[in-house]
Design a protein around this motif. Sequence first.
Motif, short mmCIF file in Angstrom:
data_model
loop_
_atom_site.label_atom_id
_atom_site.label_comp_id
_atom_site.label_asym_id
_atom_site.label_seq_id
_atom_site.Cartn_x
_atom_site.Cartn_y
_atom_site.Cartn_z
N GLY A 247 0.81 -1.21 0.00
CA GLY A 247 0.00 0.00 0.00
C GLY A 247 0.84 1.26 0.00
N ALA A 248 1.89 1.28 0.81
CA ALA A 248 2.73 2.46 0.91
C ALA A 248 3.44 2.76 -0.40
CB ALA A 248 3.75 2.28 2.02
N LEU A 249 3.84 1.71 -1.13
CA LEU A 249 4.58 1.90 -2.37
C LEU A 249 3.69 1.95 -3.60
CD1 LEU A 249 7.52 -0.59 -1.66
CD2 LEU A 249 7.60 1.91 -1.51
N GLY A 250 2.40 1.64 -3.43
CA GLY A 250 1.48 1.67 -4.55
C GLY A 250 1.69 0.54 -5.53
N VAL A 251 2.05 -0.65 -5.03
CA VAL A 251 2.29 -1.81 -5.90
C VAL A 251 1.44 -2.98 -5.42
CG1 VAL A 251 4.64 -1.07 -6.44
CG2 VAL A 251 4.25 -2.63 -4.51
N THR A 252 1.46 -4.05 -6.20
CA THR A 252 0.79 -5.29 -5.82
C THR A 252 1.84 -6.37 -5.58
OG1 THR A 252 -1.26 -4.82 -7.01
CG2 THR A 252 -0.76 -7.13 -6.58
N LEU A 253 1.79 -6.99 -4.43
CA LEU A 253 2.71 -8.07 -4.08
C LEU A 253 1.94 -9.39 -4.03
CD1 LEU A 253 4.78 -6.30 -1.27
CD2 LEU A 253 5.33 -6.51 -3.70
N GLY A 254 2.68 -10.49 -4.00
CA GLY A 254 2.06 -11.81 -3.98
C GLY A 254 2.05 -12.43 -5.37
N GLY A 255 1.68 -13.70 -5.43
CA GLY A 255 1.68 -14.43 -6.70
C GLY A 255 2.29 -15.81 -6.53
N THR A 256 2.79 -16.35 -7.60
CA THR A 256 3.34 -17.70 -7.59
C THR A 256 4.82 -17.67 -7.25
OG1 THR A 256 1.74 -18.43 -9.25
CG2 THR A 256 3.71 -19.79 -8.95
N ASN A 257 5.22 -18.47 -6.26
CA ASN A 257 6.62 -18.57 -5.84
C ASN A 257 7.05 -20.03 -5.88
OD1 ASN A 257 6.44 -15.82 -5.25
ND2 ASN A 257 5.97 -16.21 -3.08
N VAL A 258 8.32 -20.27 -6.20
CA VAL A 258 8.88 -21.62 -6.23
C VAL A 258 10.00 -21.71 -5.21
CG1 VAL A 258 10.03 -23.38 -7.62
CG2 VAL A 258 8.30 -21.90 -8.66
N TYR A 259 9.89 -22.70 -4.31
CA TYR A 259 10.88 -22.93 -3.27
C TYR A 259 11.40 -24.35 -3.40
CZ TYR A 259 8.61 -18.86 -1.16
OH TYR A 259 8.08 -17.61 -0.93
N GLY A 260 12.59 -24.51 -3.95
CA GLY A 260 13.20 -25.83 -4.06
C GLY A 260 12.32 -26.86 -4.73
N GLY A 261 11.64 -26.48 -5.79
CA GLY A 261 10.76 -27.41 -6.50
C GLY A 261 9.34 -27.41 -5.99
N ARG A 262 9.07 -26.76 -4.88
CA ARG A 262 7.71 -26.67 -4.32
C ARG A 262 7.10 -25.34 -4.73
NH1 ARG A 262 6.36 -24.35 0.47
NH2 ARG A 262 8.56 -24.39 1.10
N THR A 263 5.93 -25.38 -5.35
CA THR A 263 5.28 -24.17 -5.86
C THR A 263 4.16 -23.73 -4.92
OG1 THR A 263 5.78 -24.79 -8.14
CG2 THR A 263 4.05 -23.16 -7.81
N GLU A 264 4.14 -22.43 -4.61
CA GLU A 264 3.08 -21.86 -3.79
C GLU A 264 2.39 -20.75 -4.58
OE1 GLU A 264 4.31 -20.47 0.01
OE2 GLU A 264 5.14 -22.40 0.65
N HIS A 265 1.07 -20.76 -4.54
CA HIS A 265 0.27 -19.71 -5.19
C HIS A 265 -0.32 -18.84 -4.08
CE1 HIS A 265 0.66 -21.76 -9.03
NE2 HIS A 265 0.39 -22.90 -8.40
N ARG A 266 0.23 -17.65 -3.93
CA ARG A 266 -0.18 -16.78 -2.83
C ARG A 266 -1.13 -15.69 -3.31
NH1 ARG A 266 5.50 -16.00 0.57
NH2 ARG A 266 5.69 -18.19 1.21
#
Length: 317
Positions: A247-266
């Motif tokens: 909010g402070a920076l006026g951007v959107t964070l979050g999304g798909t991340n990959v950790y050592g072959g494990r995928t997270e959809h945030r």
Amino acid sequence: MPIWYDPLGLALGVALDRLLGDPRSAAHPVAVFGRAAAKLEQSLYGDTKAQGVLHVAICVGGAAAIGVAVQRIPSPKARTVATALATWAVLGGTTLAREGAYMADALEHDDLERARARLPHLCGRDPAALEAPELARATVESLAENTSDAVVAPLFWGAVAGVPGLLAYRAINTLDAMIGHRSPRYQRFGWAAARLDDVANYVPARVTGLLTVLAGPDRRQALAVLRRDGHRHPSPNAGRCEAAFAGALGVTLGGTNVYGGRTEHRPTMGDGPKPGVGDIRRAVRLTGMVSLAAAGAAMAASFLLNRATMGRRQGIR
């Protein structure tokens, strides 16, 4: 034993961090603790929660015991020096800002390989396939979360629990980084480390969110996104920091991340575009402002608690 509150020691420790940062040395107290915890793990490891609890109890209890020993130093000046050194050892704000600036420089020069090689210094995300936009997002998200872990949380615990609080918090946070992640080896053994880190960061993460609202360039939007999206992150704490930064920076964070072959959809947080390379330096500046605000608040709290404690001691006499 009563807690000794030392606002001068905290202030000197913050100054040391600003001047020296976090030297990458095998002799650094956090590195020494990490090696000791790893060696103890070799002796205690078992695929059970109970053995993980024992491991955490010994490691965190040992760190807190060292803090208690520091508070037993009879000389007030020596206690202040010890508090300053402990504060410097557990803070990571200057190093965090330097890592963010390094990532910004690499991406501004279109050096993706240098940026990918550096990203593990900030987070556990797999950088191999990340392009500049995702490297920028990972950097901004890591700056937001680590502003709490590396600055606000240790100062909070130092202010309310003295040197034992400083050392115990850093022990908890280090153990979480070492064994608190989800993997076949640590699914059960690392459970206690991860849960204790969640508890230790519960209040500091929310303080970080509020300080970001106060220090950020867009207070109204920072507060709105914090209130609307802060709970959407899978972590009970990281979302508060990331939402406020978004909010402070006026951007959107979050999304798909990959950790050592494990995928997270945030879930996403914020209303603006995804962060770009230019937003990294803005996030670094925001981290610095929040860190300064946290240092001021911690010193003020420590000063007031010290006065109250001294008043009680004089009353008893």
